[in-house]
Design an enzyme around this catalytic site. Structure first.
Site, PDB file in Angstrom:
ATOM      1  N   VAL A  39       5.212  -6.451 -14.172  1.00  0.00           N
ATOM      2  CA  VAL A  39       6.104  -6.602 -15.320  1.00  0.00           C
ATOM      3  C   VAL A  39       6.524  -8.054 -15.590  1.00  0.00           C
ATOM      4  O   VAL A  39       6.569  -8.473 -16.749  1.00  0.00           O
ATOM      5  CB  VAL A  39       7.319  -5.653 -15.188  1.00  0.00           C
ATOM      6  CG1 VAL A  39       8.251  -6.057 -14.050  1.00  0.00           C
ATOM      7  CG2 VAL A  39       8.061  -5.548 -16.493  1.00  0.00           C
ATOM      8  N   VAL A  40       6.841  -8.815 -14.542  1.00  0.00           N
ATOM      9  CA  VAL A  40       7.396 -10.150 -14.792  1.00  0.00           C
ATOM     10  C   VAL A  40       6.350 -11.059 -15.442  1.00  0.00           C
ATOM     11  O   VAL A  40       6.620 -11.702 -16.475  1.00  0.00           O
ATOM     12  CB  VAL A  40       7.948 -10.778 -13.492  1.00  0.00           C
ATOM     13  CG1 VAL A  40       8.385 -12.218 -13.738  1.00  0.00           C
ATOM     14  CG2 VAL A  40       9.123  -9.952 -12.959  1.00  0.00           C
ATOM     15  N   GLY A  81      12.755   1.747 -20.924  1.00  0.00           N
ATOM     16  CA  GLY A  81      13.219   0.524 -20.258  1.00  0.00           C
ATOM     17  C   GLY A  81      14.467   0.741 -19.413  1.00  0.00           C
ATOM     18  O   GLY A  81      15.066  -0.226 -18.935  1.00  0.00           O
ATOM     19  N   TYR A  96      -2.065   3.804  -3.146  1.00  0.00           N
ATOM     20  CA  TYR A  96      -1.302   2.657  -2.633  1.00  0.00           C
ATOM     21  C   TYR A  96      -0.151   3.145  -1.747  1.00  0.00           C
ATOM     22  O   TYR A  96      -0.018   2.708  -0.601  1.00  0.00           O
ATOM     23  CB  TYR A  96      -0.781   1.864  -3.826  1.00  0.00           C
ATOM     24  CG  TYR A  96      -0.026   0.599  -3.499  1.00  0.00           C
ATOM     25  CD1 TYR A  96      -0.695  -0.549  -3.062  1.00  0.00           C
ATOM     26  CD2 TYR A  96       1.367   0.523  -3.654  1.00  0.00           C
ATOM     27  CE1 TYR A  96      -0.001  -1.718  -2.783  1.00  0.00           C
ATOM     28  CE2 TYR A  96       2.062  -0.644  -3.381  1.00  0.00           C
ATOM     29  CZ  TYR A  96       1.379  -1.769  -2.950  1.00  0.00           C
ATOM     30  OH  TYR A  96       2.061  -2.930  -2.684  1.00  0.00           O
ATOM     31  N   ASP A  97       0.658   4.077  -2.295  1.00  0.00           N
ATOM     32  CA  ASP A  97       1.861   4.513  -1.570  1.00  0.00           C
ATOM     33  C   ASP A  97       1.496   5.150  -0.229  1.00  0.00           C
ATOM     34  O   ASP A  97       2.042   4.803   0.818  1.00  0.00           O
ATOM     35  CB  ASP A  97       2.651   5.553  -2.390  1.00  0.00           C
ATOM     36  CG  ASP A  97       3.127   5.011  -3.734  1.00  0.00           C
ATOM     37  OD1 ASP A  97       2.703   3.911  -4.115  1.00  0.00           O
ATOM     38  OD2 ASP A  97       3.925   5.699  -4.400  1.00  0.00           O
ATOM     39  N   LYS A 106      -0.247   2.700   2.195  1.00  0.00           N
ATOM     40  CA  LYS A 106       0.712   1.822   2.881  1.00  0.00           C
ATOM     41  C   LYS A 106       1.514   2.605   3.914  1.00  0.00           C
ATOM     42  O   LYS A 106       1.895   2.066   4.955  1.00  0.00           O
ATOM     43  CB  LYS A 106       1.652   1.180   1.853  1.00  0.00           C
ATOM     44  CG  LYS A 106       0.989   0.115   0.982  1.00  0.00           C
ATOM     45  CD  LYS A 106       0.814  -1.180   1.755  1.00  0.00           C
ATOM     46  CE  LYS A 106       0.322  -2.314   0.872  1.00  0.00           C
ATOM     47  NZ  LYS A 106       0.209  -3.584   1.602  1.00  0.00           N
TER      48      LYS A 106
HETATM   49  P1  NAD Z   1      -2.032  -9.929  -4.830  1.00  0.00           P
HETATM   50  O1  NAD Z   1      -2.845  -8.852  -5.456  1.00  0.00           O
HETATM   51  O2  NAD Z   1      -1.753 -11.158  -5.605  1.00  0.00           O
HETATM   52  O3  NAD Z   1      -2.683 -10.382  -3.443  1.00  0.00           O
HETATM   53  C1  NAD Z   1      -3.450  -9.531  -2.633  1.00  0.00           C
HETATM   54  C2  NAD Z   1      -4.611 -10.328  -2.073  1.00  0.00           C
HETATM   55  O4  NAD Z   1      -5.382  -9.476  -1.211  1.00  0.00           O
HETATM   56  C3  NAD Z   1      -5.555 -10.834  -3.155  1.00  0.00           C
HETATM   57  O5  NAD Z   1      -5.852 -12.180  -2.945  1.00  0.00           O
HETATM   58  C4  NAD Z   1      -6.796  -9.950  -3.009  1.00  0.00           C
HETATM   59  O6  NAD Z   1      -7.965 -10.574  -3.450  1.00  0.00           O
HETATM   60  C5  NAD Z   1      -6.766  -9.680  -1.508  1.00  0.00           C
HETATM   61  N1  NAD Z   1      -7.480  -8.453  -1.131  1.00  0.00           N
HETATM   62  C6  NAD Z   1      -7.394  -7.224  -1.707  1.00  0.00           C
HETATM   63  N2  NAD Z   1      -8.178  -6.363  -1.057  1.00  0.00           N
HETATM   64  C7  NAD Z   1      -8.789  -7.057  -0.046  1.00  0.00           C
HETATM   65  C8  NAD Z   1      -9.717  -6.697   0.972  1.00  0.00           C
HETATM   66  N3  NAD Z   1     -10.203  -5.456   1.094  1.00  0.00           N
HETATM   67  N4  NAD Z   1     -10.119  -7.670   1.827  1.00  0.00           N
HETATM   68  C9  NAD Z   1      -9.658  -8.926   1.717  1.00  0.00           C
HETATM   69  N5  NAD Z   1      -8.767  -9.318   0.767  1.00  0.00           N
HETATM   70  C10 NAD Z   1      -8.338  -8.383  -0.093  1.00  0.00           C
HETATM   71  O7  NAD Z   1      -0.674  -9.237  -4.359  1.00  0.00           O
HETATM   72  P2  NAD Z   1       0.650  -9.858  -3.712  1.00  0.00           P
HETATM   73  O8  NAD Z   1       1.763  -9.596  -4.635  1.00  0.00           O
HETATM   74  O9  NAD Z   1       0.406 -11.233  -3.224  1.00  0.00           O
HETATM   75  O10 NAD Z   1       0.835  -8.875  -2.482  1.00  0.00           O
HETATM   76  C11 NAD Z   1       0.497  -9.252  -1.154  1.00  0.00           C
HETATM   77  C12 NAD Z   1       0.852  -8.110  -0.220  1.00  0.00           C
HETATM   78  O11 NAD Z   1       2.248  -7.827  -0.294  1.00  0.00           O
HETATM   79  C13 NAD Z   1       0.121  -6.802  -0.546  1.00  0.00           C
HETATM   80  O12 NAD Z   1      -0.249  -6.169   0.664  1.00  0.00           O
HETATM   81  C14 NAD Z   1       1.166  -5.986  -1.262  1.00  0.00           C
HETATM   82  O13 NAD Z   1       0.968  -4.607  -1.075  1.00  0.00           O
HETATM   83  C15 NAD Z   1       2.445  -6.461  -0.589  1.00  0.00           C
HETATM   84  N6  NAD Z   1       3.597  -6.266  -1.494  1.00  0.00           N
HETATM   85  C16 NAD Z   1       3.806  -7.120  -2.540  1.00  0.00           C
HETATM   86  C17 NAD Z   1       4.876  -6.880  -3.398  1.00  0.00           C
HETATM   87  C18 NAD Z   1       5.181  -7.799  -4.560  1.00  0.00           C
HETATM   88  O14 NAD Z   1       6.084  -7.483  -5.329  1.00  0.00           O
HETATM   89  N7  NAD Z   1       4.508  -8.919  -4.736  1.00  0.00           N
HETATM   90  C19 NAD Z   1       5.712  -5.786  -3.182  1.00  0.00           C
HETATM   91  C20 NAD Z   1       5.441  -4.939  -2.122  1.00  0.00           C
HETATM   92  C21 NAD Z   1       4.392  -5.201  -1.264  1.00  0.00           C
HETATM   93  N1  UDP Z   2       6.500  -2.255 -16.927  1.00  0.00           N
HETATM   94  C1  UDP Z   2       6.712  -2.409 -18.294  1.00  0.00           C
HETATM   95  N2  UDP Z   2       5.854  -3.179 -19.002  1.00  0.00           N
HETATM   96  C2  UDP Z   2       4.783  -3.827 -18.443  1.00  0.00           C
HETATM   97  C3  UDP Z   2       4.572  -3.681 -17.043  1.00  0.00           C
HETATM   98  C4  UDP Z   2       5.441  -2.881 -16.326  1.00  0.00           C
HETATM   99  O1  UDP Z   2       7.668  -1.862 -18.849  1.00  0.00           O
HETATM  100  O2  UDP Z   2       4.054  -4.523 -19.173  1.00  0.00           O
HETATM  101  C5  UDP Z   2       7.445  -1.443 -16.149  1.00  0.00           C
HETATM  102  C6  UDP Z   2       6.784  -0.373 -15.271  1.00  0.00           C
HETATM  103  O3  UDP Z   2       6.618   0.841 -15.984  1.00  0.00           O
HETATM  104  C7  UDP Z   2       7.799  -0.245 -14.140  1.00  0.00           C
HETATM  105  C8  UDP Z   2       8.384  -1.642 -14.020  1.00  0.00           C
HETATM  106  O4  UDP Z   2       8.099  -2.306 -15.249  1.00  0.00           O
HETATM  107  O5  UDP Z   2       8.828   0.652 -14.498  1.00  0.00           O
HETATM  108  C9  UDP Z   2       7.803  -2.445 -12.872  1.00  0.00           C
HETATM  109  O6  UDP Z   2       6.392  -2.374 -12.977  1.00  0.00           O
HETATM  110  P1  UDP Z   2       5.414  -3.223 -12.060  1.00  0.00           P
HETATM  111  O7  UDP Z   2       4.029  -2.855 -12.447  1.00  0.00           O
HETATM  112  O8  UDP Z   2       5.794  -4.659 -12.086  1.00  0.00           O
HETATM  113  O9  UDP Z   2       5.704  -2.732 -10.553  1.00  0.00           O
HETATM  114  P2  UDP Z   2       6.116  -1.345  -9.863  1.00  0.00           P
HETATM  115  O10 UDP Z   2       7.482  -1.582  -9.357  1.00  0.00           O
HETATM  116  O11 UDP Z   2       6.088  -0.223 -10.870  1.00  0.00           O
HETATM  117  O12 UDP Z   2       5.098  -1.165  -8.806  1.00  0.00           O
END
Ligand code: NAD
Ligand code: UDP
Length: 323
Positions: free
Chosen positions: A186-187, A206, A144-145, A148
């Site tokens: 987590v949330v 935590g 992922y990291d 992206k």
């Molecule tokens: P999510 O997993 O709920 O949504 C991702 C969507 O992409 C899903 O509907 C999934 O089915 C679709 N998808 C995955 N792979 C696909 C593919 N190959 N082709 C078509 N569709 C595909 O996640 P989210 O929280 O809504 O995140 C949306 C975007 O925002 C992501 O790119 C994520 O990396 C980025 N993002 C989100 C957060 C966050 O905290 N929510 C933080 C950082 C970045």
């Molecule tokens: N985490 C936790 N319990 C859970 C899920 C997540 O304590 O059931 C912690 C996780 O180890 C991380 C933080 O909560 O330190 C946020 O995790 P999340 O998976 O939401 O996103 P991240 O920021 O790690 O991508």
């Protein structure tokens, strides 16, 4: 009225982005392969004549016509992006190449949903956009990291080489209604566990921190970013600078739900970042934006959402769906 393509439009953030852009009078094409998204999220949009749904995996080319592209497709929860790391890299990299190629052909503006994960386990705190990050390239989170990070490189390269109009936002942990009950972040985990009076799964002690942004604030910033002039390419951090330990988050959710759940300790996953807080000076300056929803207020709305979901659609909450 514009025609706007949203990849990942059936996911947590994509759903609300579809709603907001439709409410502004635009046509929306939602593309999703439903790997982590849910058709349930967008049922209410299917009758709208300005809304179109295409089931498609963005690792394969897509031929549609549009004015703007929001590239959100990618599983965002660690448990899901680690389930098939190769597909995660492909989605980030091949997906970006396909969407950038589409944008180039159409001369469309394109926004990338990047992430605070590009900073890895950061040694600079709070994180500023100029910080290059501290990422393990071969760890469990690297699909992922680094995926992206490579997508950011691709966006920047298309901008430099082809003058493509790009926008990169780095999203910090965002939460809210329409998170999938099996999302695993987590949330949603803590809220569902608290509402069911089940043990709250605290990973590690935590003490690690995160900064939580409410969904509506985040989507507002994303739309403002797309509306900026061509000279604004980003990356721009978007998130809520309020920083909390995961223990504080658990205690707040226990208090707001009045739950009888107990906290239990589980092993800390490897490469779990110790701290995370966005510096949002650039977002304030370039977008005139800052989040307005305090954590407690956003949590209350999210708790209400999951409480209703558990009562109205218990099957959706228990069955694993795609997962
Ligand atoms: P999510 O997993 O709920 O949504 C991702 C969507 O992409 C899903 O509907 C999934 O089915 C679709 N998808 C995955 N792979 C696909 C593919 N190959 N082709 C078509 N569709 C595909 O996640 P989210 O929280 O809504 O995140 C949306 C975007 O925002 C992501 O790119 C994520 O990396 C980025 N993002 C989100 C957060 C966050 O905290 N929510 C933080 C950082 C970045
Ligand atoms: N985490 C936790 N319990 C859970 C899920 C997540 O304590 O059931 C912690 C996780 O180890 C991380 C933080 O909560 O330190 C946020 O995790 P999340 O998976 O939401 O996103 P991240 O920021 O790690 O991508």
């Amino acid at each position: 009225m514009k025609r706007i393509l949203i990849t990942g439009g059936g996911g947590f953030l994509g759903t609300h982005l579809c709603e907001r852009l439709l409410a502004q009078g635009n046509e929306v094409i939602c593309v999703d392969n439903f790997y982590t998204g849910a058709k349930r999220n967008i049922y209410h949009l299917l009758d709208n004549p300005r809304f179109e749904l295409i089931r498609h995996d963005i690792t394969f080319p897509l031929y549609v016509e549009c004015d703007e592209i929001y590239n959100l497709a990618c599983p965002a929860s660690p448990i899901h992006y680690q389930r098939d790391p190769v597909q995660t890299v492909k989605t980030c990299v091949h997906g970006a190449i396909n969407m950038l190629g589409l944008a180039k052909r159409l001369n469309a503006k394109i926004l990338q949903a990047s992430t605070s994960e590009v900073y890895g386990d950061p040694s600079v705190h709070p994180q500023v956009e100029s910080y290059w990050g501290n990422v393990n390239p071969i760890g469990v989170r690297s699909c992922y990291d680094e995926g992206k990070r490579c997508a950011e490189t691709l966006f920047s390269s298309y901008h430099m080489q082809c003058a493509l109009r790009i926008k990169i936002v780095r999203i910090f942990n965002t939460y809210g209604p329409c998170m999938h009950p099996h999302d695993g972040r987590v949330v949603s985990n803590f809220i569902l566990q608290a509402l069911r009076n089940q043990d709250i799964t605290l990973y590690g002690d935590g003490s690690q921190t995160r900064s939580f942004c409410y969904r509506d604030d985040l989507i507002e910033a994303m739309i403002r970013m797309m509306g900026t002039g061509d000279e604004v390419t980003g990356p721009v951090n978007i998130g809520n600078p309020g920083e909390f330990t995961i223990l504080q988050l658990a205690e707040t959710i226990l208090e707001l739900t009045g739950s009888r759940s107990k906290l239990i300790r589980m092993p800390l996953p490897s490469d779990d970042p110790k701290q995370r807080q966005p510096d949002i000076s650039q977002a304030r300056r370039l977008l005139g934006w800052e989040p307005t929803t305090p954590l407690r207020e956003g949590l209350k709305k999210t708790i209400e959402y999951f409480d209703r979901l558990l009562r109205e659609d218990p099957d959706f909450c228990t069955q694993n769906g795609n997962f």
